[in-house]
Design a protein around this motif. Structure first.
Motif, mmCIF file in Angstrom:
data_model
loop_
_atom_site.group_PDB
_atom_site.id
_atom_site.type_symbol
_atom_site.label_atom_id
_atom_site.label_comp_id
_atom_site.label_asym_id
_atom_site.label_seq_id
_atom_site.Cartn_x
_atom_site.Cartn_y
_atom_site.Cartn_z
ATOM 1 N N ALA A 61 0.846 -1.180 0.000
ATOM 2 C CA ALA A 61 0.000 0.000 0.000
ATOM 3 C C ALA A 61 0.888 1.238 0.000
ATOM 4 C CB ALA A 61 -0.886 -0.014 1.247
ATOM 5 N N ASP A 62 0.340 2.360 -0.403
ATOM 6 C CA ASP A 62 1.106 3.599 -0.404
ATOM 7 C C ASP A 62 1.333 4.049 1.032
ATOM 8 O OD1 ASP A 62 1.412 3.810 -3.148
ATOM 9 O OD2 ASP A 62 -0.505 4.850 -3.388
ATOM 10 N N LYS B 4 3.567 6.516 3.383
ATOM 11 C CA LYS B 4 4.416 7.707 3.374
ATOM 12 C C LYS B 4 5.550 7.472 4.355
ATOM 13 C CE LYS B 4 5.297 12.131 2.597
ATOM 14 N NZ LYS B 4 6.473 12.348 1.836
ATOM 15 N N GLY C 99 9.285 -1.182 0.947
ATOM 16 C CA GLY C 99 9.127 0.170 0.415
ATOM 17 C C GLY C 99 10.422 0.953 0.480
ATOM 18 N N GLU D 159 10.554 4.413 -8.757
ATOM 19 C CA GLU D 159 9.691 5.308 -7.990
ATOM 20 C C GLU D 159 9.331 6.549 -8.798
ATOM 21 O OE1 GLU D 159 8.265 4.900 -4.874
ATOM 22 O OE2 GLU D 159 8.938 2.881 -5.250
#
Length: 68
Positions: free
Chosen positions: A2-3, A5, A55, A66
Protein backbone atom coordinates in the motif's frame (compact mmCIF):
# COMPACT_ATOMS: atom_id res chain seq x y z
CA UNK A 1 2.51 -2.62 -0.86
CA UNK A 2 0.00 0.00 0.00
CA UNK A 3 1.11 3.60 -0.40
CA UNK A 4 2.93 4.25 2.84
CA UNK A 5 4.42 7.71 3.37
CA UNK A 6 7.88 6.87 4.66
CA UNK A 7 9.64 9.53 6.75
CA UNK A 8 12.75 11.17 5.26
CA UNK A 9 14.92 10.21 8.24
CA UNK A 10 14.11 6.53 7.74
CA UNK A 11 14.88 6.81 4.02
CA UNK A 12 18.21 8.49 4.84
CA UNK A 13 19.05 5.72 7.30
CA UNK A 14 18.31 3.03 4.70
CA UNK A 15 20.36 4.98 2.15
CA UNK A 16 23.33 5.00 4.55
CA UNK A 17 22.99 1.26 5.10
CA UNK A 18 22.82 0.61 1.36
CA UNK A 19 25.99 2.66 0.80
CA UNK A 20 27.74 0.67 3.52
CA UNK A 21 26.56 -2.60 1.98
CA UNK A 22 27.86 -1.60 -1.43
CA UNK A 23 31.22 -0.62 0.08
CA UNK A 24 31.40 -3.91 1.99
CA UNK A 25 31.44 -2.20 5.37
CA UNK A 26 27.95 -2.49 6.85
CA UNK A 27 28.22 -2.19 10.60
CA UNK A 28 26.07 -3.88 13.18
CA UNK A 29 25.13 -0.45 14.54
CA UNK A 30 23.81 0.71 11.16
CA UNK A 31 21.93 -2.53 10.55
CA UNK A 32 20.40 -2.38 14.01
CA UNK A 33 19.38 1.27 13.58
CA UNK A 34 17.62 0.49 10.30
CA UNK A 35 15.86 -2.54 11.77
CA UNK A 36 14.72 -0.63 14.85
CA UNK A 37 13.61 2.34 12.74
CA UNK A 38 11.55 0.10 10.49
CA UNK A 39 9.97 -1.72 13.42
CA UNK A 40 9.12 1.50 15.26
CA UNK A 41 7.62 3.15 12.19
CA UNK A 42 5.62 0.05 11.27
CA UNK A 43 4.18 -0.16 14.77
CA UNK A 44 3.35 3.56 14.90
CA UNK A 45 1.78 3.54 11.42
CA UNK A 46 0.08 0.19 12.04
CA UNK A 47 1.38 -1.32 8.83
CA UNK A 48 3.27 -4.58 8.29
CA UNK A 49 7.00 -4.25 8.96
CA UNK A 50 7.66 -6.18 5.76
CA UNK A 51 5.83 -3.54 3.71
CA UNK A 52 7.88 -0.77 5.29
CA UNK A 53 11.14 -2.61 4.63
CA UNK A 54 10.28 -3.40 1.03
CA UNK A 55 9.13 0.17 0.41
CA UNK A 56 12.41 1.51 1.73
CA UNK A 57 14.45 -0.87 -0.37
CA UNK A 58 12.45 0.07 -3.46
CA UNK A 59 12.97 3.81 -2.87
CA UNK A 60 16.69 3.53 -2.09
CA UNK A 61 17.80 0.73 -4.40
CA UNK A 62 15.51 1.37 -7.37
CA UNK A 63 14.84 5.12 -7.46
CA UNK A 64 14.04 5.09 -11.19
CA UNK A 65 11.06 2.81 -10.55
CA UNK A 66 9.69 5.31 -7.99
CA UNK A 67 9.99 8.20 -10.46
CA UNK A 68 8.00 6.38 -13.13
Amino acid sequence: MADIKLPPDLIALERSAWEEIQAGRLTLDTARAVHEGIAAFAEQARVPRYDVEMGLKRIVRHPAAEAA
